[in-house]
Design a protein around this motif. Structure first.
Motif, PDB file in Angstrom:
ATOM      1  N   ALA A 224       0.827  -1.199   0.000  1.00 40.85           N
ATOM      2  CA  ALA A 224       0.000   0.000   0.000  1.00 40.85           C
ATOM      3  C   ALA A 224       0.865   1.253   0.000  1.00 40.85           C
ATOM      4  CB  ALA A 224      -0.926  -0.011   1.209  1.00 40.85           C
ATOM      5  N   MET A 225       2.088   1.129   0.536  1.00 42.05           N
ATOM      6  CA  MET A 225       2.999   2.267   0.568  1.00 42.05           C
ATOM      7  C   MET A 225       3.810   2.383  -0.727  1.00 42.05           C
ATOM      8  SD  MET A 225       2.406   3.661   3.346  1.00 42.05           S
ATOM      9  CE  MET A 225       0.777   3.011   3.630  1.00 42.05           C
ATOM     10  N   GLY A 226       3.575   1.449  -1.651  1.00 39.23           N
ATOM     11  CA  GLY A 226       4.230   1.581  -2.948  1.00 39.23           C
ATOM     12  C   GLY A 226       5.387   0.637  -3.205  1.00 39.23           C
ATOM     13  N   ALA A 227       5.437  -0.479  -2.454  1.00 37.28           N
ATOM     14  CA  ALA A 227       6.474  -1.469  -2.733  1.00 37.28           C
ATOM     15  C   ALA A 227       6.024  -2.344  -3.894  1.00 37.28           C
ATOM     16  CB  ALA A 227       6.714  -2.337  -1.505  1.00 37.28           C
ATOM     17  N   THR A 228       6.948  -2.664  -4.790  1.00 37.52           N
ATOM     18  CA  THR A 228       6.607  -3.597  -5.865  1.00 37.52           C
ATOM     19  C   THR A 228       6.796  -5.016  -5.330  1.00 37.52           C
ATOM     20  OG1 THR A 228       8.876  -3.605  -6.652  1.00 37.52           O
ATOM     21  CG2 THR A 228       7.385  -2.012  -7.669  1.00 37.52           C
ATOM     22  N   PRO A 229       6.135  -6.012  -5.950  1.00 36.69           N
ATOM     23  CA  PRO A 229       6.336  -7.389  -5.510  1.00 36.69           C
ATOM     24  C   PRO A 229       7.813  -7.766  -5.535  1.00 36.69           C
ATOM     25  CG  PRO A 229       4.518  -7.278  -7.054  1.00 36.69           C
ATOM     26  CD  PRO A 229       5.140  -5.913  -7.018  1.00 36.69           C
ATOM     27  N   GLY A 230       8.525  -7.285  -6.549  1.00 38.86           N
ATOM     28  CA  GLY A 230       9.957  -7.593  -6.657  1.00 38.86           C
ATOM     29  C   GLY A 230      10.724  -7.143  -5.426  1.00 38.86           C
ATOM     30  N   GLU A 231      10.404  -5.929  -4.953  1.00 38.22           N
ATOM     31  CA  GLU A 231      11.115  -5.409  -3.782  1.00 38.22           C
ATOM     32  C   GLU A 231      10.812  -6.251  -2.539  1.00 38.22           C
ATOM     33  OE1 GLU A 231      11.628  -0.655  -4.524  1.00 38.22           O
ATOM     34  OE2 GLU A 231       9.621  -1.504  -4.513  1.00 38.22           O
ATOM     35  N   ILE A 232       9.551  -6.645  -2.412  1.00 36.09           N
ATOM     36  CA  ILE A 232       9.156  -7.430  -1.237  1.00 36.09           C
ATOM     37  C   ILE A 232       9.792  -8.816  -1.269  1.00 36.09           C
ATOM     38  CG2 ILE A 232       7.182  -8.635  -0.238  1.00 36.09           C
ATOM     39  CD1 ILE A 232       5.602  -5.993  -0.904  1.00 36.09           C
ATOM     40  N   VAL A 233       9.674  -9.488  -2.411  1.00 38.51           N
ATOM     41  CA  VAL A 233      10.253 -10.821  -2.539  1.00 38.51           C
ATOM     42  C   VAL A 233      11.768 -10.749  -2.373  1.00 38.51           C
ATOM     43  CG1 VAL A 233      10.626 -12.729  -4.124  1.00 38.51           C
ATOM     44  CG2 VAL A 233       8.384 -11.676  -3.973  1.00 38.51           C
ATOM     45  N   GLY A 234      12.373  -9.738  -3.005  1.00 37.99           N
ATOM     46  CA  GLY A 234      13.826  -9.577  -2.909  1.00 37.99           C
ATOM     47  C   GLY A 234      14.273  -9.468  -1.471  1.00 37.99           C
ATOM     48  N   GLN A 235      13.560  -8.673  -0.706  1.00 42.99           N
ATOM     49  CA  GLN A 235      13.959  -8.481   0.687  1.00 42.99           C
ATOM     50  C   GLN A 235      13.822  -9.771   1.484  1.00 42.99           C
ATOM     51  OE1 GLN A 235      11.935  -5.371   2.860  1.00 42.99           O
ATOM     52  NE2 GLN A 235      12.728  -6.193   4.760  1.00 42.99           N
ATOM     53  N   ILE A 236      12.708 -10.477   1.298  1.00 42.20           N
ATOM     54  CA  ILE A 236      12.477 -11.697   2.065  1.00 42.20           C
ATOM     55  C   ILE A 236      13.491 -12.772   1.692  1.00 42.20           C
ATOM     56  CG2 ILE A 236      10.864 -13.622   2.360  1.00 42.20           C
ATOM     57  CD1 ILE A 236       8.607 -11.536   2.377  1.00 42.20           C
ATOM     58  N   VAL A 237      13.747 -12.915   0.395  1.00 44.35           N
ATOM     59  CA  VAL A 237      14.704 -13.929  -0.041  1.00 44.35           C
ATOM     60  C   VAL A 237      16.111 -13.575   0.437  1.00 44.35           C
ATOM     61  CG1 VAL A 237      15.829 -14.933  -2.060  1.00 44.35           C
ATOM     62  CG2 VAL A 237      13.347 -14.742  -1.996  1.00 44.35           C
ATOM     63  N   GLN A 238      16.456 -12.304   0.343  1.00 40.30           N
ATOM     64  CA  GLN A 238      17.786 -11.889   0.786  1.00 40.30           C
ATOM     65  C   GLN A 238      17.956 -12.153   2.284  1.00 40.30           C
ATOM     66  OE1 GLN A 238      18.863  -8.261  -1.169  1.00 40.30           O
ATOM     67  NE2 GLN A 238      20.478  -7.834   0.298  1.00 40.30           N
ATOM     68  N   GLU A 239      16.907 -11.877   3.032  1.00 44.92           N
ATOM     69  CA  GLU A 239      16.924 -12.186   4.465  1.00 44.92           C
ATOM     70  C   GLU A 239      17.155 -13.671   4.693  1.00 44.92           C
ATOM     71  OE1 GLU A 239      13.648  -9.089   5.950  1.00 44.92           O
ATOM     72  OE2 GLU A 239      13.521 -11.029   6.927  1.00 44.92           O
ATOM     73  N   ALA A 240      16.396 -14.492   3.942  1.00 46.67           N
ATOM     74  CA  ALA A 240      16.485 -15.940   4.113  1.00 46.67           C
ATOM     75  C   ALA A 240      17.886 -16.435   3.780  1.00 46.67           C
ATOM     76  CB  ALA A 240      15.459 -16.639   3.232  1.00 46.67           C
ATOM     77  N   VAL A 241      18.424 -15.954   2.652  1.00 40.46           N
ATOM     78  CA  VAL A 241      19.754 -16.398   2.237  1.00 40.46           C
ATOM     79  C   VAL A 241      20.788 -15.964   3.269  1.00 40.46           C
ATOM     80  CG1 VAL A 241      21.571 -16.047   0.530  1.00 40.46           C
ATOM     81  CG2 VAL A 241      19.232 -16.476  -0.216  1.00 40.46           C
ATOM     82  N   PHE A 242      20.672 -14.734   3.718  1.00 41.96           N
ATOM     83  CA  PHE A 242      21.645 -14.217   4.676  1.00 41.96           C
ATOM     84  C   PHE A 242      21.642 -15.049   5.965  1.00 41.96           C
ATOM     85  CE2 PHE A 242      22.604 -11.379   8.271  1.00 41.96           C
ATOM     86  CZ  PHE A 242      23.908 -11.052   7.934  1.00 41.96           C
ATOM     87  N   ILE A 243      20.456 -15.248   6.503  1.00 43.33           N
ATOM     88  CA  ILE A 243      20.387 -15.945   7.793  1.00 43.33           C
ATOM     89  C   ILE A 243      20.829 -17.403   7.661  1.00 43.33           C
ATOM     90  CG2 ILE A 243      17.896 -16.422   7.589  1.00 43.33           C
ATOM     91  CD1 ILE A 243      19.431 -15.505  10.852  1.00 43.33           C
ATOM     92  N   THR A 244      20.399 -18.076   6.577  1.00 46.45           N
ATOM     93  CA  THR A 244      20.798 -19.482   6.433  1.00 46.45           C
ATOM     94  C   THR A 244      22.288 -19.597   6.134  1.00 46.45           C
ATOM     95  OG1 THR A 244      20.004 -19.380   4.166  1.00 46.45           O
ATOM     96  CG2 THR A 244      18.585 -20.480   5.735  1.00 46.45           C
ATOM     97  N   ALA A 245      22.824 -18.674   5.356  1.00 52.55           N
ATOM     98  CA  ALA A 245      24.250 -18.738   5.031  1.00 52.55           C
ATOM     99  C   ALA A 245      25.090 -18.525   6.287  1.00 52.55           C
ATOM    100  CB  ALA A 245      24.611 -17.707   3.961  1.00 52.55           C
ATOM    101  N   VAL A 246      24.752 -17.508   7.062  1.00 51.19           N
ATOM    102  CA  VAL A 246      25.523 -17.237   8.282  1.00 51.19           C
ATOM    103  C   VAL A 246      25.401 -18.407   9.257  1.00 51.19           C
ATOM    104  CG1 VAL A 246      25.649 -15.780  10.334  1.00 51.19           C
ATOM    105  CG2 VAL A 246      25.441 -14.734   8.091  1.00 51.19           C
ATOM    106  N   ALA A 247      24.160 -18.881   9.441  1.00 49.31           N
ATOM    107  CA  ALA A 247      23.949 -19.975  10.388  1.00 49.31           C
ATOM    108  C   ALA A 247      24.630 -21.253   9.897  1.00 49.31           C
ATOM    109  CB  ALA A 247      22.458 -20.213  10.587  1.00 49.31           C
ATOM    110  N   GLY A 248      24.524 -21.506   8.592  1.00 53.29           N
ATOM    111  CA  GLY A 248      25.167 -22.697   8.028  1.00 53.29           C
ATOM    112  C   GLY A 248      26.665 -22.638   8.242  1.00 53.29           C
ATOM    113  N   TYR A 249      27.241 -21.469   8.036  1.00 46.54           N
ATOM    114  CA  TYR A 249      28.679 -21.290   8.228  1.00 46.54           C
ATOM    115  C   TYR A 249      29.061 -21.529   9.691  1.00 46.54           C
ATOM    116  CZ  TYR A 249      33.273 -19.168   8.189  1.00 46.54           C
ATOM    117  OH  TYR A 249      34.610 -18.952   8.340  1.00 46.54           O
ATOM    118  N   MET A 250      28.218 -21.034  10.598  1.00 43.66           N
ATOM    119  CA  MET A 250      28.467 -21.241  12.032  1.00 43.66           C
ATOM    120  C   MET A 250      28.454 -22.736  12.363  1.00 43.66           C
ATOM    121  SD  MET A 250      28.919 -18.357  13.439  1.00 43.66           S
ATOM    122  CE  MET A 250      28.441 -16.667  13.621  1.00 43.66           C
TER     123      MET A 250
END
Ligand SMILES: Nc1ncnc2c1ncn2[C@@H]1O[C@H](COP(=O)(O)OP(=O)(O)O)[C@@H](O)[C@H]1O
Ligand SMILES: [Mg+2]
Lengths: 253, 410
Positions: free
Chosen positions: B318-344
């Motif tokens: 509603a504030m003007g985010a495109t689906p790409g921006e939303i999906v990008g953020q969620i996926v980037q979050e997922a990759v970041f957290i799993t990569a860091v945790a996997g490395y740990m």
């Protein structure tokens, strides 16, 4: 004609209209229909709705609960689809927009104020106000500066660091209004902005919306309270999904 | 594409949803940690098995004569059997499939060995030239014993690395004469042995020389040979032929286990490696299931996380985010957290294995557990990918719907 007007206004050749309603159409609906499918039945919520709101107007939409006010406003805000009819926003047809186009209009053209505020609970007031600017790609520092000035405008400069859970309903709604204004939209759509507030706070909110309108922004307020509606230029009445004809009489002046 | 603002937004979101973040991280880190430990234990086991067989050729058959325990052809029981040079020749010339063969005539253990003023006692073994193939003897300098040494009954010796170090220090050992119980031998080679220190503190001399010098006549204490790459069945065939041959020559019953003590390494190794293959398969299956469990876990958390965020998605749209921006953020979050945790998890696992191999004493089960980094890293990448996909699909679905639909969600 509208394009010419906008151009002239942006270049400062024309003064921004202050409360005087211009001749330019901002919202134009013709024969809008919308129904919800519930099981095998279709619930016809909006029936051949015609609506014309001029740039700079401040109108209210009234009607009993379930008459389709929110549905209508959501369609105006491009938050929802309609089934048939035509919707022109600033003379631009709003139909089957791509996600990107829709996002662009929501972001730059429309400010939406919800009854239930819809603030992001994990972000503080300042960050909430800055969200639309984030999606414009404005830098963090500039975002915060602009957001601060809008918070100040709704009288919440001191509450910038507070989370929504630490604020009263009136404060939350003022944060939401600041957020709706921050991207300098042409239209503010407010769905029962005072519905969850006491009358004292409601008047403060209406005061702010009137100031917003006086700065040249078109304002559409959905309400079922007469004293709120009476503070707008014009009342549009919805009944069973139809616009009541016969009383598009300006309330003031 | 590096977007600082996006990263700040992601850190912010992760930090403000500590429980969600911690749960995702934990499930990934735990999965990888378990996998690393499992794979490490697997290789540790394998290394232990290999260590047990490190000394002798795995395709060898070893025989020592014993004492008869069954009457045979009118002979009474309790008769000592003795191998001779003739047995060696017979096996070498008449049994099909024998690859390298050697006899051993053991001199007294701990004979006094001297060079100049240096003096110590070492094991001295006498053997045929092929002995080096049976003991995995690796020549560092010079040569091992050869046929000519035996023919001419030369007084030559191949000495282990520790022997050379002790007797010669920095001096060149090749060609020097050492004394073994007073008899002079010329050093012709220096070796090391994968069997370890014990197998290297040895001196080898030609069996013919030893038999002559120590009055052993034709006697041989032990016979052993390799069978090339014979199968277990083939090795059994060779084993039986040799047993029959020796039984005939020495007049004992071929069934008399006491008269001829025989060890078939082909068979033993096969048995152990069958067990090991089973264990390895088990480790892989459990490892695979661990990863599958990890993927399911991560996917679940992602699914719930996205579900939990439906309203947030609606607001952002509603504030003007495109689906790409939303999906990008969620996926980037997922990759970041799993990569860091996997490395740990990877790091914790490797450190744990390192500690085990360093501080857990020598034992019969496990030796130097290590993990194949390629496997561990692939598993981590797999989990990261799973996290990304598990985040992507629900996020994509949620980001495509009209904002009102997402906002209606409670
Ligand atoms: N997503 C939906 N699915 C089915 N019916 C809906 C949905 N949203 C609204 N309605 C129905 O449409 C009618 C109009 O709703 P709404 O526009 O919210 O009315 P108002 O805001 O005037 O109270 C109501 O009867 C409501 O129950
Ligand atoms: Mg409503």
């Amino acid at each position: 004609m509208n394009a010419l007007y906008s151009m002239l206004m942006e270049q400062g050749a024309l003064p921004p209209c202050r409360c005087t309603v211009s001749f330019v159409s901002m919202i134009r609906l013709t024969k809008i229909n919308k129904s919800y499918r519930i099981g095998q039945h279709a619930l016809h919520v909006l029936r051949d709705v015609d609506l014309h709101i001029k740039a700079g107007e401040m109108v209210s939409i009234m009607g009993s609960s379930g008459s389709g006010k929110s549905t209508l406003l959501n369609i105006l805000g491009i938050l929802d689809q309609y089934d048939s009819g035509d919707y022109y926003l600033d003379e631009t047809p709003i139909r089957a927009l791509s996600e990107r186009k829709a996002a662009m209009y929501r972001n730059r053209f429309i400010g939406f104020v919800f009854q239930s505020f819809n603030l992001l609970p994990f972000k503080n007031a300042l960050e909430n106000v800055a969200v639309p600017l984030y999606y414009q790609g404005v830098s963090r520092r500039k975002r915060n500066r602009i957001a601060t000035s809008y918070l100040d405008r709704v009288g919440l400069a001191d509450w910038a660091e507070h989370l929504p859970s630490e604020m009263s309903g009136g404060q939350k709604q003022r944060v939401a209004i600041a957020r709706a204004l921050v991207a300098r939209p042409r239209v503010i759509l407010a769905d029962e902005p005072t519905g969850a507030l006491d009358s004292e706070t409601s008047y403060q909110i209406m005061q702010i919306l009137e100031e917003v309108n006086q700065s040249g922004i078109t304002v559409v307020v959905v309400t079922h309270e007469h004293d709120i509606a009476e503070r707008t230029h014009r009342i549009i009445r919805l009944h069973d999904g139809r616009v009541q004809t016969g009383d598009p009489v300006p309330v003031r002046q | 594409m590096f977007n600082l603002d996006r990263w700040l937004e992601i850190f912010d979101t992760l930090l403000r949803h500590k429980l969600r973040t911690a749960l995702t991280a934990l499930s990934v880190a735990w999965g990888i940690l378990m996998l690393v430990i499992l794979l490490g234990a697997g290789t540790g086991l394998q290394k232990r098995v290999e260590y047990n067989f490190r000394d002798d050729a795995v395709n060898s058959i070893w025989m020592s004569p014993g004492r008869t325990s069954k009457p045979f052809e009118g002979h009474a029981i309790g008769r000592d059997i003795r191998f001779t040079n003739e047995d060696y020749d017979y096996i070498k010339n008449h049994i099909d499939g024998v690859e390298y063969i050697t006899g051993r005539y053991n001199l007294w253990n701990n004979l006094v060995v001297t060079y100049g003023t240096k003096k110590s006692s070492f094991d001295v073994r006498s053997s045929h030239p092929d002995h080096k193939y049976l003991e995995n003897t690796i020549m560092l300098r010079g040569r091992f014993l050869n046929d000519l040494d035996l023919e001419e009954r030369r007084k030559v010796a191949a000495i282990g690395l520790p022997v050379a170090k002790f007797l010669f220090g920095d001096e060149e050992p090749m060609g020097k004469w050492i004394h073994i119980n007073g008899i002079a031998y010329q050093v012709v080679g220096m070796f090391e042995d994968s069997g370890g220190e014990g197998e290297m503190r040895k001196i080898y001399v030609p069996i013919a020389t030893a038999q002559m010098a120590y009055g052993a006549g034709e006697r041989i204490h032990q016979l052993m040979f390799t069978v090339g790459n014979a199968s277990v069945d083939e090795s059994k065939r060779i084993e039986n032929e040799v047993r029959d041959l020796l039984a005939k020559r020495h007049h004992f019953s071929p069934d008399d286990k006491r008269a001829l003590r025989l060890r078939n390494n082909v068979e033993n190794f096969r048995e152990v490696s069958t067990i090991f293959d089973g264990i390895r398969l088990f480790v892989w299956i459990v490892g695979f299931m661990t990863i599958v469990a990890g993927i399911v876990g991560v996917s679940n958390i992602m699914l719930i996380a996205v579900k939990e965020r439906t309203r947030e998605i609606g607001i952002r749209k509603a504030m003007g985010a495109t689906p790409g921006e939303i999906v990008g953020q969620i996926v980037q979050e997922a990759v970041f957290i799993t990569a860091v945790a996997g490395y740990m998890g990877l790091l914790a696992g490797v450190v744990l294995l390192e500690l085990v191999s360093r501080y857990v004493p020598e034992n019969d089960f496990i030796r130097d557990p290590q993990v194949d980094m390629r496997v561990a890293v692939s598993a981590t990448v797999l989990l990261v990918l799973a996290g990304a996909l598990a985040g992507f699909f629900p996020a994509w679905r949620a980001a495509r719907v009209d904002p009102v639909v997402a906002l209606r969600d409670e």
